[in-house]
Design a protein around this motif. Structure first.
Motif: not given
Length: 203
Positions: A111-134
């Motif tokens: 669950s932490a990995l699945e929500t990691c990118l969203d949490r990182l973006k909340e901490q750093d609004p300048g961050l962009e990215g994509e996350a995928f389940y592989q």
């Protein structure tokens, strides 16, 4: 009478022997061997050789931003790997007290990995990215692989991370791999093979 007395004495002696044996504590069962870690040669292929650091007790003090604070320090060990280029990896293994606790820990890590990118973006609004389940790796109780691709457009930097969570019985392992670049250049199939090996080596 002599025969009866002899029989009684023999029975009494046998009873004392049985009692004495019963009072001898049973030898403790040997403790199971701790799970084994990946070696440098079992990491995905890299342009320069991997170097394996020592196995350390407890959770990593820094670096595992997606899963930080989830695994307990007790029963956890970790090992870092690096290359001469900007590529690094880490394996963390936790042996839970029970299988049910291991299941819960694996679910929480996923669950932490699945929500990691969203949490990182909340901490750093300048961050962009994509996350995928592989996908799932079929080994023991299973392993699951994720990718997180991040970038800072203002400075032009990109990073790709591959992550997996796997379990065998009471053992739970997390494998992390990261380098500068994008998902297209990441050794996804090699990482899945590494994940399979990591889970197979737990027990």
């Amino acid at each position: 009478m002599r025969t009866l007395r002899t029989t009684l004495l023999t029975a009494a002696a046998a009873g004392l022997a049985v009692t004495a044996l019963a009072q001898v504590p049973a030898a403790a069962a040997p403790a199971p061997a701790p799970p084994k870690f990946l070696s440098a040669g079992q990491l995905p292929a890299s342009l320069t050789p991997w170097t394996a650091g020592p196995v350390r007790q407890g959770v990593p003090s820094e670096g595992s931003v997606c899963t930080e604070g989830i695994a307990p320090a007790a029963g956890t060990r970790h090992r870092d790997f690096r290359t001469e280029l900007d590529t690094g990896a880490r394996q963390t293994i936790t042996v839970a007290a029970t299988t049910d606790r291991a299941k819960a820990l694996a679910a929480e890590l996923r669950s932490a990995l699945e929500t990691c990118l969203d949490r990182l973006k909340e901490q750093d609004p300048g961050l962009e990215g994509e996350a995928f389940y592989q996908g799932r790796v079929d080994i023991e109780e299973g392993a699951h692989v994720y990718s997180i691709d991040t970038s800072y457009p203002e400075v032009g930097s990109t990073d790709i991370g591959l992550y997996s969570v796997g379990r065998d019985g009471r053992g739970v392992t997390v494998v992390e791999w990261g380098q500068l670049g994008e998902l297209d250049g990441a050794p996804l199939e090699g990482f899945k093979k590494t994940t399979r090996t990591a889970v197979a080596k737990l027990y």
